[in-house]
Design a protein around this motif. Sequence first.
Motif, mmCIF file in Angstrom:
data_model
loop_
_atom_site.group_PDB
_atom_site.id
_atom_site.type_symbol
_atom_site.label_atom_id
_atom_site.label_comp_id
_atom_site.label_asym_id
_atom_site.label_seq_id
_atom_site.Cartn_x
_atom_site.Cartn_y
_atom_site.Cartn_z
ATOM 1 N N PHE A 83 10.240 83.548 178.899
ATOM 2 C CA PHE A 83 8.919 82.926 178.967
ATOM 3 C C PHE A 83 8.331 82.771 177.574
ATOM 4 N N ILE A 84 8.401 83.823 176.798
ATOM 5 C CA ILE A 84 7.829 83.801 175.455
ATOM 6 C C ILE A 84 8.573 82.827 174.564
ATOM 7 N N CYS A 85 9.900 82.805 174.661
ATOM 8 C CA CYS A 85 10.706 81.954 173.787
ATOM 9 C C CYS A 85 10.648 80.476 174.168
ATOM 10 N N LEU A 86 10.556 80.191 175.460
ATOM 11 C CA LEU A 86 10.708 78.817 175.914
ATOM 12 C C LEU A 86 9.428 78.145 176.365
ATOM 13 N N ALA A 87 8.383 78.872 176.579
ATOM 14 C CA ALA A 87 7.214 78.289 177.229
ATOM 15 C C ALA A 87 6.147 77.791 176.275
ATOM 16 N N GLY A 88 6.373 77.848 175.006
ATOM 17 C CA GLY A 88 5.382 77.295 174.104
ATOM 18 C C GLY A 88 4.601 78.356 173.372
ATOM 19 N N PRO A 89 3.467 77.963 172.804
ATOM 20 C CA PRO A 89 2.739 78.817 171.880
ATOM 21 C C PRO A 89 1.873 79.879 172.555
ATOM 22 N N LEU A 90 2.501 80.843 173.193
ATOM 23 C CA LEU A 90 1.763 81.969 173.741
ATOM 24 C C LEU A 90 2.027 83.182 172.880
ATOM 25 N N TYR A 130 13.562 81.346 184.592
ATOM 26 C CA TYR A 130 13.147 82.462 183.732
ATOM 27 C C TYR A 130 11.702 82.288 183.271
ATOM 28 N N ILE A 131 11.351 81.082 182.896
ATOM 29 C CA ILE A 131 9.978 80.810 182.455
ATOM 30 C C ILE A 131 9.002 81.081 183.599
ATOM 31 N N THR A 132 9.339 80.612 184.791
ATOM 32 C CA THR A 132 8.496 80.842 185.967
ATOM 33 C C THR A 132 8.326 82.333 186.211
ATOM 34 N N GLN A 133 9.423 83.075 186.187
ATOM 35 C CA GLN A 133 9.354 84.525 186.379
ATOM 36 C C GLN A 133 8.500 85.179 185.295
ATOM 37 N N GLY A 134 8.654 84.719 184.067
ATOM 38 C CA GLY A 134 7.860 85.280 182.968
ATOM 39 C C GLY A 134 6.378 85.026 183.132
ATOM 40 N N ARG A 135 6.022 83.838 183.564
ATOM 41 C CA ARG A 135 4.614 83.527 183.784
ATOM 42 C C ARG A 135 4.032 84.390 184.893
ATOM 43 N N ILE A 136 4.776 84.531 185.984
ATOM 44 C CA ILE A 136 4.296 85.363 187.088
ATOM 45 C C ILE A 136 4.205 86.819 186.655
ATOM 46 N N LEU A 137 5.225 87.308 185.955
ATOM 47 C CA LEU A 137 5.185 88.699 185.477
ATOM 48 C C LEU A 137 4.000 88.937 184.557
ATOM 49 N N THR A 174 -4.554 84.603 179.888
ATOM 50 C CA THR A 174 -4.679 83.157 179.672
ATOM 51 C C THR A 174 -4.368 82.393 180.963
ATOM 52 N N ILE A 175 -3.279 82.760 181.627
ATOM 53 C CA ILE A 175 -2.919 82.106 182.884
ATOM 54 C C ILE A 175 -4.013 82.341 183.920
ATOM 55 N N TYR A 176 -4.512 83.561 183.996
ATOM 56 C CA TYR A 176 -5.573 83.890 184.950
ATOM 57 C C TYR A 176 -6.801 83.002 184.694
ATOM 58 N N ALA A 177 -7.194 82.873 183.442
ATOM 59 C CA ALA A 177 -8.366 82.065 183.099
ATOM 60 C C ALA A 177 -8.153 80.596 183.467
#
Length: 137
Positions: A12-19, A118-125, A29-32
Amino acid sequence: MKLVSFIAAAAFICLAGPLSADPIEDGRTIYAERCVVCHGDAGAGDGMVGELFAVRPKNLANLADENNGAFPFSEVYQAIDGRREIAGHGRSEMPVWGDFFMESAIDDRSINEKNARYITQGRILSLVYYLQSIQSN
């Protein structure tokens, strides 16, 4: 399980952009962006849209209290993911965030389906870790 969590969070951190490198901050951030309108700023189920529902959204800050002091990590993950029906939970008005996160990841043509998972799992986690961090106990 911990290895899977680490891999998902790393993807998630590596592939999902500038988080950030902090999954709790990413979850905040996702919650907001996705949850506050129904569940409210503090997770009390008092968001401005949530007040319109016949059954108010769950108070997310009391999940551990409702589970004898233990945060129900797996159940929260599954509820957010939403792609797997949870017996006994009945019908939910909550969006299927697993599908949404998967579609948004796969929309990036540089990300294959495996990495999108993996990105989806990372965001949910990240979101689950954030919710764990706001528990009232």
